[in-house]
Design an enzyme around this catalytic site. Sequence first.
Site, PDB file in Angstrom:
ATOM      1  N   GLU A 104      13.504  -6.358  -0.124  1.00 29.48           N
ATOM      2  CA  GLU A 104      14.797  -5.688  -0.266  1.00 29.48           C
ATOM      3  C   GLU A 104      15.722  -6.144   0.862  1.00 29.48           C
ATOM      4  OE1 GLU A 104      15.866  -1.224  -1.415  1.00 29.48           O
ATOM      5  OE2 GLU A 104      15.164  -1.387   0.653  1.00 29.48           O
ATOM      6  N   TYR A 174      24.589   2.038   2.169  1.00 27.11           N
ATOM      7  CA  TYR A 174      24.696   0.832   2.986  1.00 27.11           C
ATOM      8  C   TYR A 174      25.870  -0.032   2.502  1.00 27.11           C
ATOM      9  CZ  TYR A 174      20.254   2.403   4.876  1.00 27.11           C
ATOM     10  OH  TYR A 174      19.270   3.149   5.476  1.00 27.11           O
ATOM     11  N   ARG A 222      19.030  -2.580  -6.464  1.00 27.00           N
ATOM     12  CA  ARG A 222      18.855  -1.137  -6.283  1.00 27.00           C
ATOM     13  C   ARG A 222      20.244  -0.540  -6.202  1.00 27.00           C
ATOM     14  NH1 ARG A 222      14.528   1.286  -1.881  1.00 27.00           N
ATOM     15  NH2 ARG A 222      13.538   2.738  -3.330  1.00 27.00           N
ATOM     16  N   ARG A 292       8.381  10.914  -7.396  1.00 23.76           N
ATOM     17  CA  ARG A 292       7.147  11.442  -6.788  1.00 23.76           C
ATOM     18  C   ARG A 292       6.134  11.713  -7.883  1.00 23.76           C
ATOM     19  NH1 ARG A 292       4.915  16.106  -4.913  1.00 23.76           N
ATOM     20  NH2 ARG A 292       6.681  17.354  -5.596  1.00 23.76           N
ATOM     21  N   ALA A 314       6.872   5.533  -3.999  1.00 24.79           N
ATOM     22  CA  ALA A 314       6.720   5.295  -2.571  1.00 24.79           C
ATOM     23  C   ALA A 314       5.638   6.250  -2.078  1.00 24.79           C
ATOM     24  CB  ALA A 314       8.039   5.500  -1.839  1.00 24.79           C
ATOM     25  N   CYS A 344       5.301  11.427   5.961  1.00 22.29           N
ATOM     26  CA  CYS A 344       5.414   9.964   6.009  1.00 22.29           C
ATOM     27  C   CYS A 344       6.805   9.575   6.493  1.00 22.29           C
ATOM     28  CB  CYS A 344       5.122   9.357   4.638  1.00 22.29           C
ATOM     29  SG  CYS A 344       6.076  10.092   3.274  1.00 22.29           S
ATOM     30  N   MET A 457     -20.306  31.866  12.327  1.00 25.49           N
ATOM     31  CA  MET A 457     -21.354  31.299  13.168  1.00 25.49           C
ATOM     32  C   MET A 457     -21.195  31.759  14.613  1.00 25.49           C
ATOM     33  SD  MET A 457     -23.129  29.359  11.079  1.00 25.49           S
ATOM     34  CE  MET A 457     -23.993  28.111  12.038  1.00 25.49           C
TER      35      MET A 457
END
Length: 672
Positions: A104, A174, A222, A292, A314, A344, A457
């Site tokens: 990309e 961008y 994209r 997702r 992703a 992440c 325990m």
Amino acid sequence: MTMDPRFAILFEPVRIGPVTAPNRFYQVPHCTGMGYSYPQTLVAMREIKAEGGWGVVNTEYCSIHPSSDDLPAPFCSLWDEGDVRNLAAMSERVHRHGALAGVELWYGGQRTTNHHSRLPVLAPGSMPVTAAPWQSQKMDAADFRAYRQWHAAAVRRALQAGFDIIYVYAAHTYLLAQFLDPRVNRRADDHGGILENRSRLYREVIAETRDILKDKAALATRIEVTDEDETGAEHRATLLKQVAPDIDLFDVTIPDYSREMGPSRFIKEAALEADIEHVRKLTGKPVVSVGRFTSPETMLAQVKRGVLDLVGAARPSIADPFLPNKIREGRFDDIRECIGCNICYANDALGVPIRCTQNPSMGEEWRRGWHPERMRPARTKDTVLVVGAGPAGLDAALTLGRRGVPVILTEASRDLGGRVTRETRLPSLGEWVRVRDWRAHQISKMENISVYRESPMTADDVRESGAAHAVIATGATWRRNGLGRSSPVAIPSLDDPRTLTPDDIMAGKRPQGPVVVFDDDHYYMASVIALMLATEGLPVTYVTSDGVAASFSSHTVEQARTQAQLISAGVKIIVTHVISGYTGDHLEIACGFSGNVTALPCGGLVAVTSREPNDALWHELKDSPTLRVSRIGDCKAPGIIAQAVYDGHRFAQEFDLGEEENVVRRERVVLA
């Protein structure tokens, strides 16, 4: 086990221009926190995806020129021959497993700061750049020529590096997206105004990239299906149809990144379908998008209904790099489903290699030599006792068992999962229960792991268990005394029956109103509790020592939605204040800057500050002359669930290694 024939369509090859993907599983470009600084870490992680069956594996955003510098955020780069060599290593390793490799190409425009390069930021206009007190340089004719030359040079380097799919990137605010956005692009020349002008640079770059690629590699783009203000869908449709003849693959998304990258607390699976379902029919070209996708049934439905040609992922590919192979093999119950916590993404935002709550091997493939599916056989067959079946204990037991170690796992309560079980009963955290359920199910299939519920325990119990090694994973308890970030000492007046903790709330206790929830933790817990109490009808004031609600969750793309949700529920929010005392029916809070004290009516306080490790059992046993004793997870250092899982996993991977064998590899510049 064999594949359910219904899913055969997901393993059909897909033609993408001059190349063919071996199946429909497509790891879209996603950030890794590795970038050009950690090329070997990056190569190993991407190769695991290809080995796991992903038919296409892409890079993250890859800068085409030093004037697009995103440090301290890590990114890839294709600036020179050194970058070509590093990325060629990735494409070669991806090809080794029969997958396609994609890159990309990225130029940030006014979304970058160029902290490192100190070069001017080129953009449609001279506007403030992201998070810095300076502005971009408005591009002129010479800048347009330079940018197109830089992009063309990067395309040639991408071919040299062996990439099969090369992106023209026009999304996520961008540079090319800035030109397409009528709010950002206010130019009055032939690159501004009407869509034909705003899209001129985008169309020119596509045409020039097409001329360079010819039939050597596929051209992907994209792009969002609306303008950044989520209007202009018809104009975008016109543009998509216009560029379609030169495009081999459309990777489509929406402007709202908090929905595209939405955490499971707010956004559910396949959330983009209604936005992008028209693109395939409109363009006549293959389409990929994300959602997702964790359910094989959802993936199948997206393809069969013609929404997508390739199932983009992703986060699901991070949580389980072997997801495609498990579907192929009919091993649905072995799929390690993403929980949508976005840890992440948080690690990338923090400038370190990404981590995963579900997959503790993520980011450690090269550094520690870990594989998500294959475990090194243990050298010992001595029994290990794991005390506590929370996230750390479950992963330690499972990983030890996968390595062939006999394991006894004990849990004081009836339910496995520890804090995971308690927390996922809170509103919006339900999908996080997959941390418990996947591990518990895997353990249930293993004959060398014995599980004992309702088995608290004592130290004597541990000594008499017959185990050679005891692992204490007894968790931590929320403090009620105010000790935390803003107060290094306890606040005596909080020793009051009206002071509750998250543990009390999760156990079913409720405060009297009006309620104050004090957040000195800064992640999700306080906001979730405040919202729950408000929804139950209590008047709630949320006070935090930080400047916004749940500030750490800005890294997980949750903060804005969290604060909006609190406001919508009628929760009063007070920031940059700390508790100074609890007197009568009032809580005194002090401004973190001026020290001025305000008294809030408070019938009940929920203090979300810090936790006390439950390490008494470890202290009793740690000096045992006949028993090796370790502690893991919150019992050792309270943290987030991902850290507990990782600590349990690391113990189990390394418990039989000598110090000289436990090598953690580093990527760094070493002077000659």
